[in-house]
Design an enzyme around this catalytic site. Structure first.
Site, PDB file in Angstrom:
ATOM      1  N   GLU A   1       0.823  -1.217   0.000  1.00 35.00           N
ATOM      2  CA  GLU A   1       0.000   0.000   0.000  1.00 35.00           C
ATOM      3  C   GLU A   1       0.854   1.262   0.000  1.00 35.00           C
ATOM      4  OE1 GLU A   1      -3.022   0.299   3.028  1.00 35.00           O
ATOM      5  OE2 GLU A   1      -4.359  -1.037   1.963  1.00 35.00           O
TER       6      GLU A   1
ATOM      7  N   HIS B   1       8.137 -26.749  -1.365  1.00 35.75           N
ATOM      8  CA  HIS B   1       7.588 -27.885  -2.110  1.00 35.75           C
ATOM      9  C   HIS B   1       6.431 -27.449  -3.006  1.00 35.75           C
ATOM     10  CE1 HIS B   1      10.013 -30.749   0.262  1.00 35.75           C
ATOM     11  NE2 HIS B   1       9.951 -29.773   1.140  1.00 35.75           N
TER      12      HIS B   1
ATOM     13  N   LYS C   1     -13.172   1.486  -1.843  1.00 33.66           N
ATOM     14  CA  LYS C   1     -14.164   1.775  -0.795  1.00 33.66           C
ATOM     15  C   LYS C   1     -15.334   2.572  -1.384  1.00 33.66           C
ATOM     16  CE  LYS C   1     -11.133   1.864   3.322  1.00 33.66           C
ATOM     17  NZ  LYS C   1     -10.554   2.642   4.416  1.00 33.66           N
TER      18      LYS C   1
HETATM   19  O1  PA5 Z   1      -3.295   1.460   5.840  1.00 28.57           O
HETATM   20  C1  PA5 Z   1      -4.435   1.902   5.703  1.00 28.57           C
HETATM   21  O2  PA5 Z   1      -4.716   3.090   5.899  1.00 28.57           O
HETATM   22  C2  PA5 Z   1      -5.584   0.981   5.327  1.00 28.57           C
HETATM   23  O3  PA5 Z   1      -5.159  -0.304   5.040  1.00 28.57           O
HETATM   24  C3  PA5 Z   1      -6.597   0.931   6.452  1.00 28.57           C
HETATM   25  O4  PA5 Z   1      -5.970   0.472   7.609  1.00 28.57           O
HETATM   26  C4  PA5 Z   1      -7.800   0.028   6.130  1.00 28.57           C
HETATM   27  O5  PA5 Z   1      -8.375   0.386   4.907  1.00 28.57           O
HETATM   28  C5  PA5 Z   1      -8.847   0.130   7.241  1.00 28.57           C
HETATM   29  O6  PA5 Z   1      -9.240   1.459   7.421  1.00 28.57           O
HETATM   30  P1  PA5 Z   1      -9.983   1.943   8.716  1.00 28.57           P
HETATM   31  O7  PA5 Z   1      -9.094   1.737   9.894  1.00 28.57           O
HETATM   32  O8  PA5 Z   1     -10.271   3.381   8.472  1.00 28.57           O
HETATM   33  O9  PA5 Z   1     -11.249   1.124   8.836  1.00 28.57           O
END
Ligand code: PA5
Length: 434
Positions: free
Chosen positions: A281, A302, A416
């Site tokens: 990310e 394996h 989202k």
């Molecule tokens: O790293 C990030 O910001 C995302 O992976 C969020 O953690 C994930 O989308 C969950 O978001 P939230 O904590 O707002 O529910």
């Protein structure tokens, strides 16, 4: 000094074929930015160095109450609000049964499977439960839906006492979850505003669930603090996190677009997933980034082992190794020796596992694969804390070297947004008169 705790080693120096010190001045410049910027969510850089006594105390108090009054803690969250806790829990609690200092911790809201949530609820029928809902934005679809289910479930089972059994971890000022917590008087823990989701495992996001699971969170934070101290050096030569970031950046520039993180302890499988999210990310944007993939050895030797050794030369490998693992078993002597394994009599499984790691590294390096080794002393809370801070620092450095923003995730936001739109549209269609 830093080498005492974590040693980064590239096995095929000659294959890398370049002196990474050419990145020194760029690294120093990024270091300055990372340590001084006020415009980006870099609170995690210094957080381990700050006094956390009060927050740790509150977490431990709530964790003790949960352990006393519940058999199971249901943690509701996804992405950065889920992976870190699960990673540490799996790495540091027993493979079978619960930790002697903890209770069972299960997860919800990290998928949209109806079968999963239905079976989870059924499994809780005769158990006392608490729920910890974690969401920084407070509106992510998966955890929001799961929390709706569990809130109702708790209210039906416990009536007024449900309020006491819900702990909310979210943004201290905004979001639907924050509003709900205020309205219903749920106890809350704050996610610092200057720490983003995937960098938040060492905040209450990760600390409460893993304290309930029985992990020593003070040790974890001490390890992270040690890393924050040692990896505070702007010099590439002195900073192992920057060394790792720079080696992988150079490999990327040489055409290796995939990094496979692998280790030899099955309990680290979810830790790999945390790493995958962190790097994936943070770097995968603007049509750039190293694709992070993971393997669990020796199991996967394996399956994917053949590809790594002789398949398309697109990947480099990062082997994560802990020299000591608590708990072991010795190979027994057998009178009949029909399997011809008596030559291993009395050798420990961990020792054989370490040799298998060595063999893998040699074979892969001989096969022309670039192998980076990250070695730590012991698989315990201290060293996992250290490693988490190490990877977060490396990741930010690596993303900046690639000239991408390590702290946003526009692609995830796009998903989202689309799921919300599609659900609204499909509802309108379903309501349309026939
Ligand atoms: O790293 C990030 O910001 C995302 O992976 C969020 O953690 C994930 O989308 C969950 O978001 P939230 O904590 O707002 O529910």
């Amino acid at each position: 000094m830093s080498k005492q705790y974590l040693h980064t080693k590239i096995l095929n120096e000659e294959l890398l074929n370049v002196d990474i010190s050419k990145y020194s001045s760029k690294v120093a410049e990024i270091h300055q930015h990372l340590h001084t910027t006020k415009d980006e969510p870099t609170g995690w850089v210094h957080a381990p160095l700050e006094d956390n006594t009060q927050i740790v105390q509150s977490i431990l108090e709530v964790a003790s109450e949960i352990k006393l009054k519940a058999d199971v803690l249901v943690v509701v969250g996804i992405g950065g609000s889920y992976l870190g806790a699960k990673a540490i829990q799996d790495a540091l609690t027993p493979y079978f049964g619960s930790h002697e200092n903890g209770i069972e911790v299960v997860y919800a809201g990290q998928n949209l499977s109806g079968a999963y949530i239905n079976q989870l609820i059924k499994s809780l029928a005769n158990k006392e439960i608490y729920v910890n809902v974690i969401s920084k934005s407070g509106s992510t679809m998966e955890p929001a839906l799961a929390f709706r289910v569990f809130r109702q479930y708790l209210e039906e089972r416990y009536g007024d006492e449900a309020v006491q059994r819900i702990i909310v971890t979210t943004d201290p000022e905004k979001g639907l979850l924050n509003d709900m917590a205020e309205k219903h008087n749920y106890r809350t823990f704050n996610i610092p505003q200057n720490i983003g989701g995937r960098y938040s495992v060492l905040t209450p996001v990760g600390l409460l669930p893993i304290a309930v699971a029985g992990v020593d969170i003070e040790e974890l934070l001490t390890g992270a603090k040690q890393a924050a101290i040692e990896l505070n050096e702007e010099s590439l030569e002195m900073n192992e996190a920057y060394r790792y970031a720079t080696i992988r950046h150079e490999l990327y520039n040489q055409g290796y677009k995939v990094e496979m993180l692998a280790s030899f302890e099955p309990g680290l499988a979810k830790f790999h997933e945390w790493w995958k999210q962190l790097f994936g990310e943070s770097e995968g944007k603007d049509k750039k980034g190293i694709l992070p993939v993971t393997s669990n050895f020796s199991t996967d030797l394996h399956s994917i082992g053949q590809f790594i050794q002789e398949g398309s030369p697109m990947l480099f490998e990062t082997l994560l190794h802990f020299r000591e693992v608590t708990d072991d078993y010795n190979v027994p002597y057998h009178l009949r020796d029909e399997d011809q394994l008596n030559y291993l009599d009395n050798r420990s499984f961990n020792e054989i596992n370490a040799i298998s790691k060595q063999g893998t590294a040699i074979a892969h390096a001989e096969g022309g694969i670039q192998v980076i080794q990250l070695e730590l002393k012991k698989l315990n809370a201290y060293h996992i804390g250290y490693l988490i801070q190490f990877f977060m620092i490396s990741c930010a450095m690596s993303a900046y070297l690639m000239k991408v923003n390590p702290f946003d995730q526009p692609g995830v936001e796009a998903y989202k947004c689309h799921i919300g739109q599609l659900l609204n549209e499909s509802k309108k269609l379903a309501l349309r008169p026939m």
